[in-house]
Design a protein around this motif. Structure first.
Motif, PDB file in Angstrom:
ATOM      1  N   ALA A  75       5.099 -11.775  22.382  1.00 22.93           N
ATOM      2  CA  ALA A  75       5.918 -11.129  21.367  1.00 22.93           C
ATOM      3  C   ALA A  75       5.087 -10.509  20.257  1.00 22.93           C
ATOM      4  O   ALA A  75       5.384  -9.402  19.800  1.00 22.93           O
ATOM      5  N   ARG A 133      21.453 -10.196  27.994  1.00 25.59           N
ATOM      6  CA  ARG A 133      20.965  -8.951  27.392  1.00 25.59           C
ATOM      7  C   ARG A 133      20.575  -7.938  28.467  1.00 25.59           C
ATOM      8  O   ARG A 133      20.875  -6.745  28.344  1.00 25.59           O
ATOM      9  N   LEU A 134      19.916  -8.398  29.532  1.00 27.04           N
ATOM     10  CA  LEU A 134      19.526  -7.489  30.607  1.00 27.04           C
ATOM     11  C   LEU A 134      20.767  -6.920  31.295  1.00 27.04           C
ATOM     12  O   LEU A 134      20.834  -5.709  31.586  1.00 27.04           O
ATOM     13  N   CYS A 160      22.220  -4.281  29.116  1.00 28.75           N
ATOM     14  CA  CYS A 160      21.414  -3.050  29.124  1.00 28.75           C
ATOM     15  C   CYS A 160      21.759  -2.207  30.359  1.00 28.75           C
ATOM     16  O   CYS A 160      21.912  -0.979  30.262  1.00 28.75           O
ATOM     17  N   LEU A 219      17.236  -2.171  21.632  1.00 25.72           N
ATOM     18  CA  LEU A 219      17.089  -3.554  22.079  1.00 25.72           C
ATOM     19  C   LEU A 219      18.214  -4.393  21.486  1.00 25.72           C
ATOM     20  O   LEU A 219      18.608  -4.200  20.339  1.00 25.72           O
ATOM     21  N   LYS A 220      18.679  -5.339  22.265  1.00 28.93           N
ATOM     22  CA  LYS A 220      19.798  -6.166  21.839  1.00 28.93           C
ATOM     23  C   LYS A 220      19.284  -7.431  21.150  1.00 28.93           C
ATOM     24  O   LYS A 220      18.351  -8.067  21.625  1.00 28.93           O
ATOM     25  N   LYS A 221      19.902  -7.777  20.046  1.00 29.36           N
ATOM     26  CA  LYS A 221      19.527  -8.982  19.316  1.00 29.36           C
ATOM     27  C   LYS A 221      20.043 -10.231  20.033  1.00 29.36           C
ATOM     28  O   LYS A 221      21.125 -10.198  20.635  1.00 29.36           O
ATOM     29  N   PRO A 222      19.332 -11.330  19.960  1.00 27.31           N
ATOM     30  CA  PRO A 222      19.805 -12.589  20.567  1.00 27.31           C
ATOM     31  C   PRO A 222      20.842 -13.263  19.675  1.00 27.31           C
ATOM     32  O   PRO A 222      20.572 -14.276  19.023  1.00 27.31           O
ATOM     33  N   SER A 238      18.562 -14.063  27.658  1.00 24.96           N
ATOM     34  CA  SER A 238      17.870 -12.867  28.166  1.00 24.96           C
ATOM     35  C   SER A 238      18.619 -12.272  29.350  1.00 24.96           C
ATOM     36  O   SER A 238      18.637 -11.048  29.529  1.00 24.96           O
ATOM     37  N   GLU A 295      11.487  -8.802  27.429  1.00 22.52           N
ATOM     38  CA  GLU A 295      12.740  -8.194  26.969  1.00 22.52           C
ATOM     39  C   GLU A 295      12.907  -6.856  27.670  1.00 22.52           C
ATOM     40  O   GLU A 295      11.981  -6.366  28.347  1.00 22.52           O
ATOM     41  N   HIS A 296      14.074  -6.251  27.526  1.00 22.43           N
ATOM     42  CA  HIS A 296      14.330  -4.911  28.056  1.00 22.43           C
ATOM     43  C   HIS A 296      14.978  -4.058  26.973  1.00 22.43           C
ATOM     44  O   HIS A 296      15.689  -4.571  26.100  1.00 22.43           O
TER      45      HIS A 296
END
Length: 536
Positions: A87, A58-59, A62, A41-44, A55, A100-101
């Motif tokens: 969460a 990040r998607l 991914c 998972l990618k950190k914000p 988001s 999240e993904h």
């Protein structure tokens, strides 16, 4: 800890059996290990060069991570998994909103990462030879940046180097190194700008891995596999193929394995034929060392590190800056010729010089075959006919090898030309090249008994893995027509005896070669040679 990550560290968050849960963390990602699978998972976060703050970003990254890595390791990258919320009860199953993904991967032992595998002696030269072939094929099939693209322009090449230096400027301990690196970068960029533009026009800018260091390599079933392509920045991923190679070679050298770095470089360049790229080698090595220095600085500033972890990052920062500085300096430049019939151990000895001294090797057996599509990745057939025709041999020794050697020597490389050189008129064009360029010339005379050469040729032909097609008939022809070194050539010669075990002493020869270089005068001009046609 982030509430979502804390919730995902529960076995019930997964729709499959969980053996054990472990969290790995980098400056930009969380990786949760479950036993059979890993979830990334990618950190914000937003570091400027990397922006995962939304988001949507990040998607997108991914999805890019899956696309890019399936080119290299499709068996590792299994799919995209939504994380359902809220969460504090995050889960990979359920019907809550998608918050999240994650990229789902086949899990592998951390001990199989290349740094650990190298440390325990589990990966050697043969694995790197095979990986060089895999990398050459990957680069040959990768998408090519078109002229007019924003990728690979001189400005695009310069930008990340400047970004590294700016990031390191905030690190007090990096200041002495930056005081030397900054002016070198300025002068070198000005010198290389025309070549950088030419590389884009010639198609050497491709959509590569982007982050090819040892930590992103895995020993998987005895082979080296690359993963974790750089997904967040097309500008950092669409790069010169020589930059990709320089990153991995730099990292091997920093880990105390310059021999493997030299071997990998020699093998890959022999496959691709891209000797022009060596003119950019120091630039890209400095760039890649400063990338790793910047990453070490970022990791060292992460909250939650203990004293030992912070000290390790500071040590890495120092090591990579020292390597960057060392890479701005050139090593010895000389032209080295082998002299010995087939089976005398020339290729074994030249390989030793590659690994021990960082020499760049030209093998006549390889360069003879390349234009006929019989060697190289990709195989490019530029000529028709018999690669062993007398006219081809004439061109090989009079034109092709001297042209390639000139390219390497002007790029500042210690250059070894591996050929029999049994006829003086085959040696002469390269001897004259050394004189013209004002570089030292050395001839390595291999003193191998003919019966040993015969047995080696028979063994080599049984294995069938060598670019040389010489058989016993070729050897006998060479011995009949042999023209020994004579006159001025004797002043440039180092005799290489064969040991009782039947091999040359590579370590002793390398040491003697370095010792001799400082005392060797540039080759004197020679009169034109006459003699037998170059028919072997």
């Amino acid at each position: 800890m982030d509430p979502m990550i804390a919730a995902l560290l529960r076995p019930e968050a997964y729709g499959h059996p969980v053996e054990a849960l472990e969290l790995l963390e980098t400056h930009a990602s969380w990786v949760i290990l479950t036993g059979p699978y890993a979830y990334k998972l990618k950190k914000p976060v937003n570091f400027g060069f990397l922006d995962f703050s939304s988001s949507e970003q990040r998607l997108h990254c991914c999805r890019e991570e899956l696309r890019l890595n399936r080119r290299l390791s499709p068996e590792l990258y299994l799919g995209l998994e939504p994380v359902h919320g809220p969460a504090e009860r995050a889960s990979f199953q359920g019907d809550g909103p998608v918050i999240e993904h994650a990229v789902r991967m086949r899990q592998f032992p951390q001990s199989d990462l290349l740094p650990a595998a190298l440390a325990r002696g589990a990966v050697g030269a043969a694995a790197f030879d095979a990986f060089a072939e895999d990398l050459a094929r990957f680069q040959a099939s990768a998408a090519v940046a078109q002229p007019g693209s924003s990728f690979g322009t001189p400005e695009a090449v310069r930008a990340p180097v400047d970004a590294n230096l700016r990031a390191l400027a905030a690190v007090p301990t990096a200041q002495p190194a930056l005081a030397q690196l900054a002016p070198w970068v300025e002068a070198e960029f000005e010198r290389l700008t025309p070549l950088l533009a030419q590389r884009l026009r010639q198609g050497w800018i491709r959509e590569g891995h982007g982050d090819l260091h040892l930590g992103n390599l895995l020993l998987d079933g005895g082979r080296i596999a690359a993963f974790d392509c750089l997904e967040f920045s097309p500008q950092l991923r669409w790069i010169d193929t020589i930059s990709e190679l320089a990153f991995l070679a730099m990292d091997l050298a920093e880990r105390g394995r310059p021999d493997l770095a030299h071997r990998l470089r020699d093998r890959l360049l022999e496959l691709t034929g891209d000797r022009q790229g060596l003119e950019l080698w120091r630039w890209y090595t400095v760039y890649r060392a400063t990338v790793r220095a910047k990453v070490a600085a970022l990791r060292g500033d992460q909250p939650g590190l203990d004293a030992g972890e912070r000290m390790a990052q500071r040590s890495d920062l120092k090591a990579y800056l020292e390597l960057a500085l060392a890479s701005t300096r050139t090593g010895p430049v000389a032209l080295v010729l082998t002299h010995g019939p087939s089976g005398s151990g020339k290729s074994w000895l030249s390989q030793e010089l590659v690994e021990r001294l960082g020499a760049i090797r030209l093998r006549s057996d390889v360069e003879r075959k390349r234009p006929f599509g019989l060697w190289g990745i990709p195989a490019v057939r530029e000529r028709q006919g018999d690669p062993y025709a007398p006219a081809v041999s004439e061109e090989l020794f009079a034109q092709w090898l001297p042209a390639l050697a000139r390219q390497l020597l002007t790029a500042g490389c210690l250059t070894v030309v591996d050929a029999t050189f049994g006829l003086r008129r085959a040696r002469r064009p390269l001897e004259e090249l050394a004189h013209e360029l004002g570089v030292p010339l050395l001839i390595l005379e291999l003193q191998t008994p003919p019966e040993l050469a015969r047995s080696r040729i028979q063994a080599r032909r049984r294995r069938g893995l060598d670019p040389s097609d010489a058989d016993l008939a070729v050897l006998e022809q060479q011995l009949r027509n042999w023209e020994p070194l004579e006159g001025d050539e004797r002043g440039w010669t180092l005799r290489v005896p064969t040991t009782a075990a039947g091999e040359s002493d590579g370590a002793a020869t390398a040491a003697l070669l370095l010792e001799t270089l400082s005392a060797v005068e540039p080759a004197a001009p020679l009169a034109p040679a006459q003699g037998r046609p170059l028919d072997f």
